[in-house]
Design a protein around this motif. Structure first.
Motif, PDB file in Angstrom:
ATOM      1  N   CYS A 161      -5.877  -0.618   7.129  1.00 25.69           N
ATOM      2  CA  CYS A 161      -6.682   0.446   7.729  1.00 25.69           C
ATOM      3  C   CYS A 161      -7.771   0.826   6.728  1.00 25.69           C
ATOM      4  O   CYS A 161      -7.755   0.364   5.586  1.00 25.69           O
ATOM      5  N   PHE A 219      -2.366  -6.569   8.609  1.00 25.47           N
ATOM      6  CA  PHE A 219      -2.975  -5.305   9.031  1.00 25.47           C
ATOM      7  C   PHE A 219      -3.424  -4.497   7.811  1.00 25.47           C
ATOM      8  O   PHE A 219      -2.783  -4.486   6.765  1.00 25.47           O
ATOM      9  N   LEU A 233      -0.300   4.355   0.453  1.00 22.35           N
ATOM     10  CA  LEU A 233      -1.124   5.484   0.887  1.00 22.35           C
ATOM     11  C   LEU A 233      -0.696   6.102   2.213  1.00 22.35           C
ATOM     12  O   LEU A 233      -1.254   7.100   2.637  1.00 22.35           O
ATOM     13  N   CYS A 234       0.262   5.494   2.897  1.00 17.58           N
ATOM     14  CA  CYS A 234       0.881   6.178   4.040  1.00 17.58           C
ATOM     15  C   CYS A 234       2.211   5.500   4.315  1.00 17.58           C
ATOM     16  O   CYS A 234       2.628   4.602   3.581  1.00 17.58           O
ATOM     17  N   ASN A 273      -0.983   6.768  11.176  1.00 17.06           N
ATOM     18  CA  ASN A 273      -0.319   5.466  11.044  1.00 17.06           C
ATOM     19  C   ASN A 273       1.199   5.563  11.094  1.00 17.06           C
ATOM     20  O   ASN A 273       1.904   4.654  10.669  1.00 17.06           O
ATOM     21  N   LYS A 296      -8.205   3.312   4.926  1.00 16.86           N
ATOM     22  CA  LYS A 296      -7.693   3.912   3.689  1.00 16.86           C
ATOM     23  C   LYS A 296      -7.198   2.817   2.745  1.00 16.86           C
ATOM     24  O   LYS A 296      -7.503   2.818   1.552  1.00 16.86           O
ATOM     25  N   GLY A 297      -6.451   1.880   3.292  1.00 14.04           N
ATOM     26  CA  GLY A 297      -5.976   0.760   2.481  1.00 14.04           C
ATOM     27  C   GLY A 297      -7.140  -0.052   1.933  1.00 14.04           C
ATOM     28  O   GLY A 297      -7.116  -0.517   0.787  1.00 14.04           O
ATOM     29  N   ALA A 311       3.113   3.430   6.539  1.00 15.39           N
ATOM     30  CA  ALA A 311       3.118   2.121   7.209  1.00 15.39           C
ATOM     31  C   ALA A 311       3.456   0.976   6.261  1.00 15.39           C
ATOM     32  O   ALA A 311       3.843  -0.100   6.713  1.00 15.39           O
ATOM     33  N   THR A 312       3.296   1.164   4.972  1.00 14.87           N
ATOM     34  CA  THR A 312       3.706   0.192   3.939  1.00 14.87           C
ATOM     35  C   THR A 312       3.115  -1.207   4.131  1.00 14.87           C
ATOM     36  O   THR A 312       3.818  -2.213   4.060  1.00 14.87           O
ATOM     37  N   CYS A 313       1.812  -1.271   4.378  1.00 13.36           N
ATOM     38  CA  CYS A 313       1.181  -2.583   4.592  1.00 13.36           C
ATOM     39  C   CYS A 313       1.097  -3.375   3.294  1.00 13.36           C
ATOM     40  O   CYS A 313       0.852  -2.818   2.224  1.00 13.36           O
ATOM     41  N   CYS A 326       0.842  -1.200   0.000  1.00 13.50           N
ATOM     42  CA  CYS A 326       0.000   0.000   0.000  1.00 13.50           C
ATOM     43  C   CYS A 326       0.877   1.250   0.000  1.00 13.50           C
ATOM     44  O   CYS A 326       1.762   1.390   0.828  1.00 13.50           O
TER      45      CYS A 326
HETATM   46  S1  SF4 Z   1      -3.319   0.079   4.731  1.00 12.71           S
HETATM   47 FE1  SF4 Z   1      -3.574   1.992   5.825  1.00 12.71          FE
HETATM   48  S2  SF4 Z   1      -1.972   1.957   7.390  1.00 12.71           S
HETATM   49 FE2  SF4 Z   1      -1.412   0.442   5.853  1.00 12.71          FE
HETATM   50  S3  SF4 Z   1      -0.089   1.562   4.393  1.00 12.71           S
HETATM   51 FE3  SF4 Z   1      -2.172   1.648   3.600  1.00 12.71          FE
HETATM   52  S4  SF4 Z   1      -2.970   3.587   4.346  1.00 12.71           S
HETATM   53 FE4  SF4 Z   1      -1.193   3.087   5.581  1.00 12.71          FE
END
Ligand code: SF4
Ligand SMILES: Nc1nc2c(c(=O)[nH]1)N[C@H]1C(S)=C(S)[C@@H](COP(=O)(O)OP(=O)(O)OC[C@H]3O[C@@H](n4cnc5c(=O)[nH]c(N)nc54)[C@H](O)[C@@H]3O)O[C@H]1N2
Ligand SMILES: Nc1nc2c(c(=O)[nH]1)N[C@H]1C(S)=C(S)[C@@H](COP(=O)(O)OP(=O)(O)OC[C@H]3O[C@@H](n4cnc5c(=O)[nH]c(N)nc54)[C@H](O)[C@@H]3O)O[C@H]1N2
Ligand SMILES: [Mo]
Length: 743
Positions: A44, A42, A11-12, A176, A46-47, A14-16, A9
């Motif tokens: 969130c 994990f 989008l932040c 995050n 947003k992901g 945290a690199t999930c 991911c």
């Molecule tokens: S899933 Fe959420 S917490 Fe994880 S990287 Fe994406 S935006 Fe960030």
């Protein structure tokens, strides 16, 4: 028929790892990848909305070129011709500094953004470089540069093993995490508490993170450097300094003690609006903890004493012997880092090697303050020329930087501007050429930046989950072609850019006695690189030359791109390990506790002991389902509590006659905005809070959903004159404002 594909991911921070569901070429679902070595399932909200972000119908599908004043669809060839025709005359007539480069945050979230902007800036030889770092973490780079000799040596709190975390000006339950890459930051904080650890949060707002804490201190905004200085003072005064394993690596302890002599808890407490006894307790608890880490983010950086606060965070970690040990704060070692060289004195870190033309701001890390971009365009001086052409890559400074209205006008006056951006938004609407990258599902992913800031060493790479749509161009190719167009070599094969970088890197490596490929034939090594394209070969190169790499056969079990591709859920490289003194690149080869520029800035902090704001001050806030300026166009991520409202404490609201939900006028040095008030005791008295990245009501954009709920641009309240002097970082928090009710 649907299928699944893995995708990290973007989008932040945290690199999930995500598992995407794909129907045809559309992403219809996203869940956490349970087998991901780092994020372990994990995700969130947003992901989970990855598909909606990815498939936003307002994303541009092909390039736009301005003709007769209007942005019209064009072919890629026409677009790059227009870039060359727009940029080259400016370079030739006014010199390279007349071309400005603006790099925004998403560059640290893409493969292309990690690989090409340095090549672009280097090839252009422009000193007019502005990035989102100077509205963010530049103070941390500067303090690391001064303390450790390397602006990128940023210690990360050992979240999973620490027994005591002092968390300052960060709200990881919404953001995050930042400069601390940790998928499921909230879960890791809960685990800290569950193992008997202690969490203290310092924030003028009672955030979700603060509510999780054992102790929340609602400090007066902008005064963290005073709090931290008083804590360090207490450690000296009460003989609690214990460098432990760090003793042989540290210099300047006595000088530091003397320099902090005036910052007693009694002197700092009234400015911070905290009790002196509480400050002492914080210092004692930090010293007494078996392991502890101080960690600070946006609220400590985007303030007048950002560099001093960032420096003091590490000073406290050092004075308590917590730097570079498990459970403390350690230096990660990413797979794409350069081969570590043996410890020893380095070249050190220098500030102010050149200055901005108008306000003479010193450069930091080769960058000028983003706050100064508008004046560098709109103000003539006796010497030098204004910026006349601009290359913006993943940047929306009209909303992210101070005084968007002034910047908006300045951008409109440019001879030429090109934006590499998926959206026609507040900034890219001024471009003469817009080059849209494909959506994330069609792009590869690797975290060049965040792996160097992660709480666990690990490495992951995902290829595009969906093939490139017809008519699309990979962002790496867009940026490689931009390098060619900007340097007058347009028309050449974009692969030449990667080939050049590979040749230069290998050329250096074979001459370097410490490299695993010392003395080998660079052409032979280049021929051994694998990968489907230039960016993949460059990744292979970095992995193989890196600290875990195969060294092109020198360490046969080591990392290669092939090996990484064989591990689609990533490769775990273990917990953070002590690394000192190797990361130090100061001239002394030691941690320099009291660098000269820091000592020179302390009198300003001493004066702050007596400063008190007269009226209200403004701070920011982030919402979990948002990201800076570019996610308000996704209906699934807006609405509910993600709204652009002014948080104000009931006492202040009562005194000013502000009613919950009613519009108020907020005025600052740079302008005024009208916004609904939200009366809440989640913010301390004397402080109001507005989120950033809103204000989507300018004409000429293509953001259909965002335009319907535009919000206001908080950065219009700033005039850009408030900076942290050492780093050039904008002051975005603790800014004086007036709030007036509207009848
Ligand atoms: S899933 Fe959420 S917490 Fe994880 S990287 Fe994406 S935006 Fe960030
Ligand atoms: N008042 C206030 N202001 C702030 C902050 C604050 O806390 N308070 N925070 C600051 C911080 S920390 C930051 S990092 C900055 C961010 O400032 P910016 O980087 O300017 O803003 P972003 O909204 O992150 O995104 C910039 C642009 O990237 C584009 N984009 C998205 N994905 C991609 C992609 O894959 N490729 C390309 N080429 N472009 C893409 C978006 O469309 C958008 O136009 O804002 C800062 N501004
Ligand atoms: N959901 C979401 N996640 C994001 C982003 C986003 O916009 N939305 N942006 C991303 C980016 S670019 C970044 S840089 C990171 C930032 O990550 P964080 O630093 O965790 O971001 P914030 O949530 O802004 O937290 C900053 C906190 O500092 C507090 N604060 C303000 N002034 C002061 C002060 O003077 N002293 C103290 N002690 N506290 C203060 C604010 O009240 C706020 O709670 O988040 C990233 N993640
Ligand atoms: Mo940021």
């Amino acid at each position: 028929m649907s299928r699944t594909a893995l995708r990290i991911c973007p989008l932040c921070e945290a690199t999930c790892g995500l598992t995407l569901t794909i129907e045809g070429t559309r992403v219809t679902g996203a869940r956490g990848d349970r087998d991901d070595v780092f994020s372990k399932g994990f995700i969130c909200p947003k992901g989970a909305a990855f598909g909606a972000v990815d498939g936003d119908p307002d994303r541009l599908r092909g390039p736009l070129v301005r003709r007769d004043g209007i942005l019209r669809e064009a072919t890629w060839e026409e677009a790059f011709d227009a870039v060359a025709a727009g940029l080259r005359p400016v370079v030739e007539r006014y010199g390279p500094d007349a071309v400005g480069v603006v790099l925004g945050n998403p560059n640290v979230h893409t493969v292309a953004g990690g690989l090409y902007p340095p090549v672009l800036v280097g090839a252009l030889r422009t000193r007019s470089l502005f990035t989102a770092s100077t509205v963010d973490q530049m103070p941390k780079h500067v303090s690391s540069g001064l303390l450790f000799g390397d602006a990128h040596a940023i210690p990360v709190p050992d979240l999973d093993r620490t027994g005591h975390l002092l968390l300052i000006g960060a709200n990881p339950l919404e953001s995050n995490g930042s400069l601390c890459t940790a998928p499921d930051f909230p879960g890791r904080l809960k685990a800290l508490k569950a193992r008997g650890g202690r969490l203290t949060v310092v924030d003028p707002r009672r955030t979700r993170t603060a509510r999780l804490a054992d102790r929340h201190l609602a400090i007066r905004p902008g005064t963290d450097a005073l709090l931290l200085a008083a804590m360090a003072h207490t450690l000296f005064a009460e003989d609690l300094v214990d460098l432990k394993h760090l003793a042989p690596h540290v210099q300047g302890l006595g000088e530091l003690r003397d320099a902090l002599a005036d910052f007693t808890p009694e002197a700092a407490a009234p400015a911070c609006d905290l009790d002196a006894a509480v400050i002492r307790t914080l210092a004692r608890d930090l010293a007494a903890a078996d392991t502890a880490a101080v960690y600070a983010r946006i609220g400590s950086c985007t303030v007048p004493h950002g560099t001093l606060a960032s420096w003091l965070v590490d000073v406290l970690n050092i004075l308590t012997g917590n730097l570079d040990r498990p459970g403390g704060a350690l230096f990660p070692q990413a797979a794409t880092d350069r081969t570590p060289r043996p410890a020893g004195p380095g070249r050190g870190f220098q500030l102010g090697r050149w200055h901005s033309r108008v306000s003479k701001h010193p450069e930091a890390k080769g960058e000028l303050p983003l706050s100064a971009l508008a004046e560098e365009i709109d103000t003539a001086t006796d010497e030098g020329t204004p910026v006349r052409a601009l290359i913006a890559v993943a940047a929306n400074p009209v909303l992210s930087a101070p005084d968007g209205d002034r910047l908006d006008k300045a951008l409109a006056s440019l001879d030429f501007m090109v934006s590499v951006d998926p959206y026609l938004n507040e900034t890219s609407r001024h471009a003469h050429v817009v080059l849209p990258p494909p959506p994330p599902s069609q792009s590869p992913h690797h975290d060049f930046a965040f792996n160097t800031l992660a709480v666990r060493n690990q490495v992951r790479y995902t290829r595009p989950a969906v093939p490139l749509e017809p008519g699309r161009m990979a962002e790496s190719e867009i940026l490689a072609r931009l390098v060619l167009a900007a340097t007058g070599t347009d028309g050449a094969d974009p692969a030449a850019v990667d080939a050049m970088v590979i040749e230069q890197t290998l050329g250096k490596a074979v001459r370097d006695a410490h490299s695993p490929v010392h003395g080998r034939d660079p052409h032979d090594l280049a021929a051994r690189l694998t990968g489907d394209n230039g960016p993949e070969r460059r990744l292979d190169l970095m992995l193989r030359l890196g600290p875990y790499g195969d060294g092109f056969g020198a360490r046969p079990d080591g990392l290669t791109l092939r090996k990484l591709l064989d591990h689609p859920h990533g490769i775990d490289l273990g917990p953070l390990r002590p690394r000192l003194p190797q990361p130090l690149k100061t001239r002394s080869g030691k941690v320099e506790l009291l660098p000269e520029p820091i000592a020179g800035d302390l009198p300003r902090l001493r004066r702050a002991l007596d400063e008190r704001p007269e009226g209200l001050v403004l701070v920011g806030r982030r919402h979990l389902r948002s990201n800076n300026s570019w996610m308000h166009n996704v209906p699934a991520l807006t609405g509910g509590s993600n709204r652009c409202t002014l948080h104000i404490h009931p006492e202040d609201a009562g005194r000013l006659g502000v009613r919950d939900g009613a519009d108020v006028r907020v005025k600052g040095a740079g302008g005024a905005v009208v916004v609904p008030a939200e009366v809440t005791d989640g913010v301390r008295p004397g402080v109001v809070s507005l989120p950033h990245g809103w204000g989507h009501d300018r004409p000429g954009t293509r953001l259909s959903h965002a335009a319907g709920v535009p919000g206001v641009n908080v950065n219009q309240l700033l005039d850009g004159s408030l900076l942290d002097p050492l780093s050039g970082n904008a002051v975005l928090n603790g800014v004086p404002v007036e709030v007036v009710t509207l009848l």
